[in-house]
Scaffold this motif. Structure first.
Motif, PDB file in Angstrom:
ATOM      1  N   PRO A  54       0.498  -8.725   9.113  1.00 27.08           N
ATOM      2  CA  PRO A  54       1.813  -9.349   8.905  1.00 27.08           C
ATOM      3  C   PRO A  54       2.116  -9.493   7.412  1.00 27.08           C
ATOM      4  N   GLY A  55       3.336  -9.110   7.038  1.00 28.66           N
ATOM      5  CA  GLY A  55       3.758  -9.248   5.649  1.00 28.66           C
ATOM      6  C   GLY A  55       3.367  -8.102   4.742  1.00 28.66           C
ATOM      7  N   GLU A  56       2.590  -7.151   5.244  1.00 23.45           N
ATOM      8  CA  GLU A  56       2.194  -6.026   4.401  1.00 23.45           C
ATOM      9  C   GLU A  56       3.363  -5.053   4.208  1.00 23.45           C
ATOM     10  N   ILE A  57       3.415  -4.470   3.006  1.00 28.06           N
ATOM     11  CA  ILE A  57       4.398  -3.449   2.656  1.00 28.06           C
ATOM     12  C   ILE A  57       3.660  -2.121   2.615  1.00 28.06           C
ATOM     13  N   VAL A  58       4.099  -1.165   3.439  1.00 30.50           N
ATOM     14  CA  VAL A  58       3.436   0.137   3.468  1.00 30.50           C
ATOM     15  C   VAL A  58       4.472   1.237   3.252  1.00 30.50           C
ATOM     16  N   LEU A  59       4.169   2.101   2.298  1.00 36.51           N
ATOM     17  CA  LEU A  59       5.001   3.261   1.998  1.00 36.51           C
ATOM     18  C   LEU A  59       4.143   4.501   2.222  1.00 36.51           C
ATOM     19  N   TYR A  60       4.625   5.437   3.012  1.00 38.08           N
ATOM     20  CA  TYR A  60       3.883   6.672   3.275  1.00 38.08           C
ATOM     21  C   TYR A  60       4.380   7.745   2.311  1.00 38.08           C
ATOM     22  N   ASP A  61       3.522   8.075   1.352  1.00 41.24           N
ATOM     23  CA  ASP A  61       3.900   8.920   0.221  1.00 41.24           C
ATOM     24  C   ASP A  61       3.409  10.339   0.457  1.00 41.24           C
ATOM     25  N   VAL A  62       4.356  11.251   0.567  1.00 44.74           N
ATOM     26  CA  VAL A  62       4.032  12.642   0.871  1.00 44.74           C
ATOM     27  C   VAL A  62       3.809  13.455  -0.408  1.00 44.74           C
ATOM     28  N   ASN A  63       4.283  12.965  -1.537  1.00 43.60           N
ATOM     29  CA  ASN A  63       4.113  13.681  -2.810  1.00 43.60           C
ATOM     30  C   ASN A  63       4.546  15.141  -2.720  1.00 43.60           C
ATOM     31  N   HIS A 108       0.839  -1.196   0.000  1.00 46.85           N
ATOM     32  CA  HIS A 108       0.000   0.000   0.000  1.00 46.85           C
ATOM     33  C   HIS A 108       0.877   1.250   0.000  1.00 46.85           C
ATOM     34  N   SER A 109       0.502   2.204  -0.840  1.00 44.89           N
ATOM     35  CA  SER A 109       1.118   3.526  -0.839  1.00 44.89           C
ATOM     36  C   SER A 109       0.091   4.493  -0.271  1.00 44.89           C
ATOM     37  N   VAL A 110       0.298   4.887   0.972  1.00 44.89           N
ATOM     38  CA  VAL A 110      -0.669   5.722   1.687  1.00 44.89           C
ATOM     39  C   VAL A 110      -0.256   7.181   1.533  1.00 44.89           C
ATOM     40  N   LYS A 111      -1.141   7.983   0.957  1.00 42.08           N
ATOM     41  CA  LYS A 111      -0.838   9.379   0.691  1.00 42.08           C
ATOM     42  C   LYS A 111      -1.073  10.224   1.941  1.00 42.08           C
ATOM     43  N   ILE A 112      -0.023  10.933   2.343  1.00 42.70           N
ATOM     44  CA  ILE A 112      -0.114  11.840   3.479  1.00 42.70           C
ATOM     45  C   ILE A 112       0.474  13.179   3.047  1.00 42.70           C
ATOM     46  N   GLY A 113       0.516  14.147   3.977  1.00 44.41           N
ATOM     47  CA  GLY A 113       1.122  15.431   3.658  1.00 44.41           C
ATOM     48  C   GLY A 113       0.151  16.584   3.814  1.00 44.41           C
ATOM     49  N   GLY A 114       0.674  17.700   4.341  1.00 43.20           N
ATOM     50  CA  GLY A 114      -0.120  18.911   4.409  1.00 43.20           C
ATOM     51  C   GLY A 114      -0.559  19.311   5.796  1.00 43.20           C
ATOM     52  N   ASP A 115      -0.663  18.354   6.731  1.00 46.01           N
ATOM     53  CA  ASP A 115      -1.098  18.651   8.095  1.00 46.01           C
ATOM     54  C   ASP A 115      -0.355  17.724   9.043  1.00 46.01           C
ATOM     55  N   VAL A 116       0.509  18.295   9.867  1.00 46.09           N
ATOM     56  CA  VAL A 116       1.416  17.501  10.685  1.00 46.09           C
ATOM     57  C   VAL A 116       0.669  16.579  11.640  1.00 46.09           C
ATOM     58  N   GLU A 117      -0.246  17.108  12.412  1.00 48.05           N
ATOM     59  CA  GLU A 117      -0.935  16.291  13.406  1.00 48.05           C
ATOM     60  C   GLU A 117      -1.780  15.209  12.747  1.00 48.05           C
ATOM     61  N   ARG A 118      -2.469  15.569  11.666  1.00 45.91           N
ATOM     62  CA  ARG A 118      -3.273  14.573  10.955  1.00 45.91           C
ATOM     63  C   ARG A 118      -2.382  13.489  10.357  1.00 45.91           C
TER      64      ARG A 118
END
Length: 368
Positions: A186-195, A162-172
């Motif tokens: 277990p076994g999941e690949i997660v990337l936090y994408d700030v774009n 999963h590529s989870v889109k974040i960015g724009g609000d620090v606390e959120r």
């Protein structure tokens, strides 16, 4: 063998669900796809695709691809498509920069070359791992609840990346990262994408707050200079995506230790020929990779899969595919499709999938 005709098609690709870029900054509902058919004097036909993620994401847009092909066509016609370096140099001479416009031509040349050799593109490039590649979802949500809903939708389709889109609000952003980690399977690949959605101080606040989770962040800031400025001030693994455009970018990132992961988007970097050099820079420096189509149909997804298959299994985290996000299928179900959250390399020569021309409508350009 010579390229005799270049035919260009334009197709709108509506998204199954409206998509918000990181932090809800930009909304996308339809992609503008350009499909290109190269015909040779031997009867072999190759197909390429260029589909930017809208026209506000990075410097690329659908009309620009079609205008670029029109500009480059006189320099490409008559060349042998199997001599991909000759075609690459001809395009670079005819139109400096504008890599996204060159990608579909490069893809079609590799398709023809593979057909001529009787090999899938990945095998022709010297790789060809048959290990199925995990497909990374693109979770373009804004809240904790929406993120959970979108991830669960993809999990039901078998996705483990999963590529989870974040960015724009620090606390959120901190809250969303911590919530996803709390439900991570277990076994999941997660990337936090700030774009590119954080300033330097925002990046440091979020990444420092999440260091105990040991998670990966993609493109935390706008530029390589920004990423370099904070690189010694946090301990989180970083993936570079939008700032990885040229081979010079790849060399700088590797030499200066700015990232531990490359996010190689084929349309953005100019196609397989140029992307393969970035792959080699990454492997030489112990940098892992995600390989992605910027967007588009199964053709673009398949091109990304071929490059991913040339990367050792342990160094390729996942591919990103767009086909599960769009409501139009130009290939009638053919080509690599989601099987339990993975894509399997096609065994047919060349790209391994061609579109139904009837699904493309009338050409918008033809050059001979």
């Amino acid at each position: 063998m010579k390229i005799e005709t270049i035919t260009v098609f334009q197709v709108d690709l509506p998204l199954e669900h409206p998509y918000w870029l990181s932090g809800g900054r930009l909304k996308f509902e339809t992609l503008d796809a350009t499909l290109v058919r190269l015909e040779t004097d031997t009867g072999l036909v190759g197909w390429g695709e260029g589909t930017p993620w809208g026209h506000t994401y990075v410097p690329a847009h659908g009309p620009g691809i079609r205008a670029g092909i029109e500009t480059m066509a006189p320099f490409i016609l008559g060349l042998d498509p199997r001599r991909v370096l000759d075609v690459e140099r001809a395009m670079d001479l005819a139109l400096p920069g504008h890599l996204y416009a060159k990608s579909p031509i490069d893809m079609a040349c590799w398709d023809i070359t593979g057909q001529a050799a009787g090999l899938p593109i990945a095998d022709l490039m010297g790789g060809g791992s048959r290990t199925p590649r995990p497909i990374a979802s693109s979770v373009g949500a804004k809240t904790v609840e929406e993120t959970r809903d979108v991830m669960e939708r993809y999990r039901k389709r078998g996705y483990i990346a999963h590529s989870v889109k974040i960015g724009g609000d620090v606390e959120r952003d901190i809250a969303r990262v911590r919530d996803v980690e709390s439900i991570r399977q277990p076994g999941e690949i997660v990337l936090y994408d700030v774009n590119r959605g954080w300033t330097r101080q925002q990046a440091l606040r979020v990444m420092s707050s999440c260091e105990d989770l040991n998670v990966m962040f993609e493109q935390p800031c706008e530029t390589l200079d920004d990423i370099a400025a904070i690189s010694r001030l946090h301990a989180s693994p970083v993936s570079v995506d939008e700032s990885l455009v040229t081979l010079q970018d790849a060399v700088r990132i590797a030499h200066d230790g700015l990232a531990q992961i490359f996010g190689i988007k084929l349309n953005r970097v100019g196609g397989l020929t140029k992307a393969a050099r970035m792959r080699d820079i990454a492997l030489a420096h112990g940098i892992d990779m995600f390989v992605m189509a910027t967007g588009g149909t199964v053709l673009a997804d398949t091109e990304a899969l071929h490059l991913a298959a040339t990367i050792p299994d342990d160094h390729c985290h996942a591919v990103w595919a767009c086909q599960d996000m769009i409501t139009v299928d130009v290939a009638g179900g053919r080509g690599p499709r989601n099987v339990d959250g993975h894509l399997h390399l096609p065994e047919a020569p060349g790209l391994g999938v061609h579109p139904d021309e009837a699904a493309l409508g009338d050409p918008v350009g033809e050059y001979a």
